[in-house]
Design an enzyme around this catalytic site. Structure first.
Site, PDB file in Angstrom:
ATOM      1  N   ALA A 125       0.611  -1.480   0.098  1.00 46.29           N
ATOM      2  CA  ALA A 125       0.015  -0.034  -0.026  1.00 46.29           C
ATOM      3  C   ALA A 125       0.766   1.024   0.275  1.00 46.29           C
ATOM      4  O   ALA A 125       1.195   1.698   1.165  1.00 46.29           O
ATOM      5  CB  ALA A 125      -0.880  -0.106   1.258  1.00 46.29           C
ATOM      6  N   MET A 126       1.123   1.842  -1.174  1.00 42.18           N
ATOM      7  CA  MET A 126       1.708   3.027  -1.278  1.00 42.18           C
ATOM      8  C   MET A 126       0.999   4.252  -1.704  1.00 42.18           C
ATOM      9  O   MET A 126       0.960   5.053  -1.366  1.00 42.18           O
ATOM     10  CB  MET A 126       2.854   2.885  -2.352  1.00 42.18           C
ATOM     11  N   PHE A 159      -6.063   1.957  -4.884  1.00 40.29           N
ATOM     12  CA  PHE A 159      -5.530   1.434  -6.218  1.00 40.29           C
ATOM     13  C   PHE A 159      -4.636   0.261  -5.599  1.00 40.29           C
ATOM     14  O   PHE A 159      -3.435  -0.376  -6.302  1.00 40.29           O
ATOM     15  CB  PHE A 159      -4.575   2.121  -6.994  1.00 40.29           C
ATOM     16  N   GLU A 248      10.814  -4.823 -10.791  1.00 39.04           N
ATOM     17  CA  GLU A 248       9.264  -4.683 -10.925  1.00 39.04           C
ATOM     18  C   GLU A 248       9.152  -3.983 -12.452  1.00 39.04           C
ATOM     19  O   GLU A 248       8.065  -4.616 -13.031  1.00 39.04           O
ATOM     20  CB  GLU A 248       8.704  -3.579  -9.881  1.00 39.04           C
ATOM     21  N   ARG A 274     -10.712 -16.584 -40.930  1.00 38.92           N
ATOM     22  CA  ARG A 274     -11.599 -15.696 -41.147  1.00 38.92           C
ATOM     23  C   ARG A 274     -11.912 -15.182 -42.628  1.00 38.92           C
ATOM     24  O   ARG A 274     -10.897 -14.916 -43.231  1.00 38.92           O
ATOM     25  CB  ARG A 274     -11.559 -14.493 -40.523  1.00 38.92           C
ATOM     26  N   LEU A 343      -7.265  -6.150 -36.811  1.00 42.63           N
ATOM     27  CA  LEU A 343      -7.374  -7.435 -37.631  1.00 42.63           C
ATOM     28  C   LEU A 343      -8.287  -8.249 -37.270  1.00 42.63           C
ATOM     29  O   LEU A 343      -9.132  -9.109 -38.266  1.00 42.63           O
ATOM     30  CB  LEU A 343      -6.114  -8.000 -37.670  1.00 42.63           C
ATOM     31  N   GLY A 345     -11.381  -7.201 -36.412  1.00 41.49           N
ATOM     32  CA  GLY A 345     -12.582  -6.656 -36.988  1.00 41.49           C
ATOM     33  C   GLY A 345     -13.534  -6.463 -35.559  1.00 41.49           C
ATOM     34  O   GLY A 345     -13.047  -6.086 -34.463  1.00 41.49           O
TER      35      GLY A 345
END
Length: 385
Positions: A125-126, A159, A248, A274, A343, A345
């Protein structure tokens, strides 16, 4: 391009991790994403593989000193399958090194066996509501009690990844006022049990990506933390926070590169199958050129990241090198995955396709662990600017 950093032993480890993902992760991953939380038992299963205690001495149940390459392989295999292990990488790759570097013998005996067994998960927790990259602005406070037996913690964080699936939280708090000459002075690190009285969970934050791990607000209301839970020396926490940043940032780069590699594979498979205007999408020159560009960019990126892994193993990864790697990796991965989604779609925008998850999950790589702008600042400083 053929990679040369892994041995047969590494590849055997890779096969084990790939099999674990197929059996223990992929069948449950959709539910974890819906719940924003993986099953807590996942970490005990990972512990049974011996991957929760990298670098924890064998006397405490860990694997002993190991190469970072094993953690890199786990990251690569998770990206290949477009899945995640919740906040496993945060606990093992980001938070555990603080304990490895700073814990005294008594603390090691108290915490390391449980971490290696998957019984004690870690979060850090920072970040605070008004403090992101500027850690010197942390306002969460920890005052020493009159009898000197404990600190009293007050403040809030945001966060925070994995807090709801963790038993221990490394909290950065201010123990002394900053000075005009040194804003970084006065921060300390504490290991706080998440079941402590006054340790409160706020909102579970809804993210656009990385949805299998919880991200929460935290509040500390007169939380009593024994003095024996102080990590390292008081008031020197800022320097400690910087020690693990190169690793990190390298780990974020490994994940970004692996995601870009997976995106190319998913796109190649899709355009081959496809049909558009009666022929495969792969038959169009534009498709070929886009994927050729992507493959070339990622090959160059992979070489850079592999060099960083070797530097890390040799203890030679500098802050500037890590910043260069993270900047190039995260920016390149963002471009490549975007092209690969295009690509697909309209199907690329559907979450049932793994390319959509990769797209959403990758975006945060340019933010956490230091934004791209912060990386440029570090690199410029290394240039003497």
């Amino acid at each position: 391009m053929k990679r040369s950093i892994y041995t047969e032993e590494h590849e055997a480890f890779r096969a084990m991790i790939r099999d674990f993902i197929a059996k223990e992760v992929q069948p449950h991953f959709a539910r974890w994403e819906q719940d924003n939380l993986v099953d807590r038992d996942l970490f005990r299963k990972l512990a049974a593989l011996g991957v929760m205690g990298f670098d924890i001495p064998e006397e405490y149940g860990g694997a002993g000193e190991t190469s970072y390459k094993y953690q890199a392989i786990i990251t690569e295999e998770a990206a290949r399958a477009a899945v995640a292990f919740g906040h496993y990488g945060v606990s093992t790759g980001i938070v555990l090194p603080y304990l490895l570097n700073l814990a005294n013998d008594e603390q090691k005996r108290r915490w390391f066996p449980g971490i290696a067994a998957g019984e004690l998960m870690l979060c850090v927790a920072m970040t605070e509501p008004g403090t992101g990259s500027d850690l010197a602005g942390i306002r969460t406070s920890a005052r020493l009690s009159d009898d000197g037996t404990h600190y009293v913690l007050n403040g809030s964080k945001t966060f925070i990844t994995g807090a709801r699936n963790s038993e221990l939280c490394v909290v950065a708090a201010r123990t002394s006022p900053a000075t005009a000459e040194n804003r970084r002075h006065g921060l300390s690190l504490f290991v706080v049990p998440t079941d402590s009285e006054g340790f409160e969970y706020g909102r579970k934050l809804e993210k656009i990506g990385l949805r299998s791990s919880d991200t929460s607000e935290l509040a500390f209301n007169e939380v009593k933390v024994p003095v024996g839970n102080l990590l390292g020396r008081p008031d020197e926490g800022f320097s400690y926070l910087g020690q693990n940043l190169p690793r990190e940032r390298l780990s974020i780069s490994v994940g970004a590169t692996a995601a870009a590699t997976a995106a190319i594979r998913f796109a190649t498979e899709y355009v081959t199958e496809r049909l558009v205007f009666g022929k495969p999408v792969a038959a169009f020159q534009n498709t070929k050129f886009v994927l050729a560009d992507c493959a070339t960019e990622v090959a160059a990126l992979q070489a850079m990241v592999d060099k960083g892994i070797e530097f890390d193993d040799a203890g030679e990864l500098t802050a500037a090198d890590a910043a260069k790697i993270k900047l190039f990796a995260t920016e390149t991965a963002g471009r490549v995955i975007d092209k690969c989604l295009q690509l697909h779609g309209g199907y690329g925008y559907m979450l049932e396709y793994p390319i959509a998850r990769l797209y959403a999950d990758t975006r945060v790589n340019r933010i956490y662990g230091g934004t791209s702008e912060v990386m440029k600042t570090i690199i410029a400083k290394d240039l003497g600017l």
